[in-house]
Design an enzyme around this catalytic site. Structure first.
Site, PDB file in Angstrom:
ATOM      1  N   GLU A 141     -77.630 -13.019  25.093  1.00 28.56           N
ATOM      2  CA  GLU A 141     -78.150 -14.655  24.307  1.00 28.56           C
ATOM      3  C   GLU A 141     -78.553 -15.907  24.644  1.00 28.56           C
ATOM      4  O   GLU A 141     -79.142 -15.641  23.830  1.00 28.56           O
ATOM      5  CB  GLU A 141     -76.597 -14.569  24.244  1.00 28.56           C
ATOM      6  CG  GLU A 141     -75.642 -13.478  23.215  1.00 28.56           C
ATOM      7  CD  GLU A 141     -74.123 -13.479  22.892  1.00 28.56           C
ATOM      8  OE1 GLU A 141     -73.935 -13.455  21.398  1.00 28.56           O
ATOM      9  OE2 GLU A 141     -73.443 -14.237  23.639  1.00 28.56           O
ATOM     10  N   GLY A 183     -73.717 -12.986  27.528  1.00 29.86           N
ATOM     11  CA  GLY A 183     -73.957 -14.305  27.229  1.00 29.86           C
ATOM     12  C   GLY A 183     -75.512 -14.916  27.793  1.00 29.86           C
ATOM     13  O   GLY A 183     -76.720 -15.991  27.711  1.00 29.86           O
ATOM     14  N   ALA A 231     -70.797 -14.818  30.112  1.00 24.03           N
ATOM     15  CA  ALA A 231     -69.827 -15.882  30.391  1.00 24.03           C
ATOM     16  C   ALA A 231     -69.302 -15.481  31.577  1.00 24.03           C
ATOM     17  O   ALA A 231     -69.638 -14.474  32.378  1.00 24.03           O
ATOM     18  CB  ALA A 231     -69.340 -15.294  29.254  1.00 24.03           C
ATOM     19  N   GLU A 256     -70.231  -6.746  25.875  1.00 19.95           N
ATOM     20  CA  GLU A 256     -69.200  -7.590  25.336  1.00 19.95           C
ATOM     21  C   GLU A 256     -67.881  -6.808  25.228  1.00 19.95           C
ATOM     22  O   GLU A 256     -66.761  -6.035  25.747  1.00 19.95           O
ATOM     23  CB  GLU A 256     -68.916  -8.183  24.784  1.00 19.95           C
ATOM     24  CG  GLU A 256     -69.659  -9.487  25.234  1.00 19.95           C
ATOM     25  CD  GLU A 256     -71.688  -9.827  25.135  1.00 19.95           C
ATOM     26  OE1 GLU A 256     -72.152  -8.670  24.605  1.00 19.95           O
ATOM     27  OE2 GLU A 256     -71.681 -10.892  25.039  1.00 19.95           O
TER      28      GLU A 256
HETATM   29  N1  DAK Z   1     -67.970 -13.185  34.863  1.00 18.05           N
HETATM   30  C1  DAK Z   1     -67.958 -13.237  36.359  1.00 18.05           C
HETATM   31  N2  DAK Z   1     -67.838 -12.711  37.214  1.00 18.05           N
HETATM   32  C2  DAK Z   1     -69.230 -11.837  37.365  1.00 18.05           C
HETATM   33  C3  DAK Z   1     -69.752 -11.847  36.522  1.00 18.05           C
HETATM   34  C4  DAK Z   1     -69.293 -12.289  35.321  1.00 18.05           C
HETATM   35  N3  DAK Z   1     -69.775 -11.921  34.496  1.00 18.05           N
HETATM   36  N4  DAK Z   1     -70.723 -10.687  36.399  1.00 18.05           N
HETATM   37  C5  DAK Z   1     -70.656 -10.346  37.933  1.00 18.05           C
HETATM   38  N5  DAK Z   1     -69.684 -11.217  38.510  1.00 18.05           N
HETATM   39  C6  DAK Z   1     -69.694 -11.422  39.847  1.00 18.05           C
HETATM   40  C7  DAK Z   1     -68.446  -9.948  40.338  1.00 18.05           C
HETATM   41  O1  DAK Z   1     -66.911 -11.185  40.325  1.00 18.05           O
HETATM   42  C8  DAK Z   1     -68.668 -10.222  41.739  1.00 18.05           C
HETATM   43  O2  DAK Z   1     -68.433 -11.651  42.148  1.00 18.05           O
HETATM   44  P1  DAK Z   1     -66.902 -10.815  43.466  1.00 18.05           P
HETATM   45  O3  DAK Z   1     -66.144 -10.447  43.485  1.00 18.05           O
HETATM   46  O4  DAK Z   1     -68.382 -10.521  44.734  1.00 18.05           O
HETATM   47  O5  DAK Z   1     -66.117 -12.304  43.588  1.00 18.05           O
HETATM   48  C9  DAK Z   1     -70.206 -10.360  41.050  1.00 18.05           C
HETATM   49  O6  DAK Z   1     -70.507 -11.465  40.832  1.00 18.05           O
HETATM   50  C10 DAK Z   1     -71.384  -9.352  42.052  1.00 18.05           C
HETATM   51  O7  DAK Z   1     -70.850  -8.198  40.940  1.00 18.05           O
HETATM   52  P2  DAK Z   1     -70.778  -6.807  40.928  1.00 18.05           P
HETATM   53  O8  DAK Z   1     -70.234  -6.487  42.838  1.00 18.05           O
HETATM   54  O9  DAK Z   1     -70.324  -6.530  40.299  1.00 18.05           O
HETATM   55  O10 DAK Z   1     -71.931  -6.634  41.771  1.00 18.05           O
HETATM   56  P3  DAK Z   1     -72.568  -5.011  41.307  1.00 18.05           P
HETATM   57  O11 DAK Z   1     -74.681  -5.600  41.337  1.00 18.05           O
HETATM   58  O12 DAK Z   1     -72.439  -4.025  41.154  1.00 18.05           O
HETATM   59  O13 DAK Z   1     -73.041  -5.171  39.028  1.00 18.05           O
HETATM   60  C11 DAK Z   1     -73.073  -6.071  36.947  1.00 18.05           C
HETATM   61  C12 DAK Z   1     -73.555  -5.959  38.521  1.00 18.05           C
HETATM   62  C13 DAK Z   1     -73.405  -7.828  36.946  1.00 18.05           C
HETATM   63  C14 DAK Z   1     -73.337  -4.428  36.335  1.00 18.05           C
HETATM   64  C15 DAK Z   1     -71.631  -6.201  36.752  1.00 18.05           C
HETATM   65  O14 DAK Z   1     -71.255  -7.016  37.374  1.00 18.05           O
HETATM   66  C16 DAK Z   1     -70.919  -6.018  35.537  1.00 18.05           C
HETATM   67  O15 DAK Z   1     -71.262  -5.062  34.584  1.00 18.05           O
HETATM   68  N6  DAK Z   1     -70.659  -7.498  35.315  1.00 18.05           N
HETATM   69  C17 DAK Z   1     -70.502  -8.110  34.032  1.00 18.05           C
HETATM   70  C18 DAK Z   1     -71.259  -8.363  32.344  1.00 18.05           C
HETATM   71  C19 DAK Z   1     -69.949  -7.944  31.365  1.00 18.05           C
HETATM   72  O16 DAK Z   1     -69.509  -8.226  31.046  1.00 18.05           O
HETATM   73  N7  DAK Z   1     -71.063  -9.443  30.593  1.00 18.05           N
HETATM   74  C20 DAK Z   1     -70.527  -9.737  29.455  1.00 18.05           C
HETATM   75  C21 DAK Z   1     -69.288 -10.968  29.561  1.00 18.05           C
HETATM   76  S1  DAK Z   1     -69.167 -11.062  27.802  1.00 18.05           S
HETATM   77  C22 DAK Z   1     -68.824 -17.080  23.521  1.00 18.05           C
HETATM   78  C23 DAK Z   1     -70.384 -16.777  23.768  1.00 18.05           C
HETATM   79  C24 DAK Z   1     -70.746 -15.828  24.976  1.00 18.05           C
HETATM   80  C25 DAK Z   1     -69.869 -15.858  25.210  1.00 18.05           C
HETATM   81  C26 DAK Z   1     -68.541 -16.162  25.024  1.00 18.05           C
HETATM   82  C27 DAK Z   1     -67.933 -16.941  23.768  1.00 18.05           C
HETATM   83  N8  DAK Z   1     -68.294 -18.544  22.968  1.00 18.05           N
HETATM   84  C28 DAK Z   1     -69.959 -19.203  22.259  1.00 18.05           C
HETATM   85  C29 DAK Z   1     -66.533 -19.242  23.067  1.00 18.05           C
HETATM   86  C30 DAK Z   1     -69.916 -14.198  26.556  1.00 18.05           C
HETATM   87  C31 DAK Z   1     -69.911 -13.209  26.271  1.00 18.05           C
HETATM   88  C32 DAK Z   1     -70.158 -12.362  27.875  1.00 18.05           C
HETATM   89  O17 DAK Z   1     -70.821 -12.816  27.915  1.00 18.05           O
END
Ligand code: DAK
Length: 262
Positions: A116, A113, A70, A136
């Site tokens: 998922e 997400g 997400a 998450e």
């Molecule tokens: N959201 C927003 N931007 C993201 C992102 C994300 N999840 N993942 C990556 N980006 C963006 C980064 O901010 C960066 O943008 P800039 O800084 O260049 O503007 C760009 O993508 C490249 O990312 P990185 O520079 O971080 O690239 P790396 O290769 O160093 O790292 C990475 C890649 C995927 C390991 C890292 O970006 C990372 O850890 N990203 C976050 C992963 C994460 O935590 N995902 C889970 C998110 S929570 C719901 C249902 C489902 C959900 C929510 C609600 N409901 C039914 C209500 C789901 C929740 C989630 O998924």
């Protein structure tokens, strides 16, 4: 089909007969699933569900990343009420309720997400470099679209708990071993393999395929006896399809069947 969806975070390719290739296209944010991406996914899956020219769907994020979860930036300041009022479960439901076979072709990260979303598919083809995870917990959250449910059912308690409690990144080969992935390919073969499989599914009798999907997914929610009864009823239902006659006659006549979806 209209593929111009506002900000156009999705590409829909209908060039292969009976197959739709849906690609998330938000490379700047690693295909992070903001509200608009999810709205477009729901719209496309709803349209494809009703499209008689499509028998099988491939969902991908392209060759680099499936989806990094997400959009964390979109959730940064949101409170509980706002999250509730977004009702994003309606978007996920549109994909979960698609009656046609869905194959996820995963390259790169499928996190949160994104993982998922892949689990909404019926079959997951992953490139060797694909990485799955439910991270998450690392940002103070928990899975919200099936990570504690579909993942649990797919891989069992102990693999699921490890993933959702520690947020560990799981490479494709390991994901295959624990049952999260159907098949692992070379990275460049992921989408072609999924498309080839979709083409073969598209030639199968569509009503039988849809019954298989409905009954098999239902088995996760009902007691064994209810599931077996449902299976038997669906099996019996297929005996009034023209495709069943065509399939058995083709076998007896030693020729290839041609199915009409009737
Ligand atoms: N959201 C927003 N931007 C993201 C992102 C994300 N999840 N993942 C990556 N980006 C963006 C980064 O901010 C960066 O943008 P800039 O800084 O260049 O503007 C760009 O993508 C490249 O990312 P990185 O520079 O971080 O690239 P790396 O290769 O160093 O790292 C990475 C890649 C995927 C390991 C890292 O970006 C990372 O850890 N990203 C976050 C992963 C994460 O935590 N995902 C889970 C998110 S929570 C719901 C249902 C489902 C959900 C929510 C609600 N409901 C039914 C209500 C789901 C929740 C989630 O998924």
């Amino acid at each position: 089909m209209n593929t111009n969806l506002g900000n156009n975070f999705l590409e829909v390719d209908l060039s292969i007969p009976k197959v739709a290739l849906v690609q998330i296209n938000r490379p700047d944010a690693m295909n992070a699933l903001n509200g608009e991406v999810r709205r477009q996914l729901a719209q496309v899956f709803t349209e494809l569900s009703f499209n008689d020219d499509v028998n099988a769907i491939v969902l991908t994020g392209g060759t680099k990343v499936f989806a990094a979860g997400a959009d964390l930036k979109e959730m940064a300041t949101a409170g509980s009420t706002e999250m509730l009022l977004r009702h994003t479960e309606r978007y996920w439901n549109a994909i979960a309720q698609c009656p046609k076979p869905v194959i996820a072709a995963v390259n790169g990260y499928a996190l949160g997400g994104g993982c998922e979303l892949a689990m909404h598919a019926d079959i997951i083809i992953a490139g060797k470099g694909a990485i799955f995870g439910q991270p998450e917990i690392k940002v103070g959250l928990m899975p919200g679209a099936g990570g504690t449910q579909r993942l649990f059912r797919a891989v069992g308690k102990f693999h699921a708990m490890r993933m959702i409690m520690t947020g560990v990144m799981v490479p494709a080969e390991e994901a295959y071993l624990i049952g999260l992935v159907s098949q692992v390919t070379e990275d460049e073969d992921t989408i072609p393999t999924a498309l080839k499989m979709a083409q073969s599914l598209a030639k199968m009798p569509p009503i039988a395929l849809q019954q298989i999907k409905e009954v098999a997914l239902m088995s996760e929610d009902v007691p064994l006896n209810a599931g077996l009864t449902l299976e038997r009823k669906s099996f019996q239902l297929l005996f009034s399809t023209e495709d069943k006659n065509e399939g058995i006659n083709a076998f007896i006549e030693k020729r290839k069947p041609t199915y009409q979806g009737k």
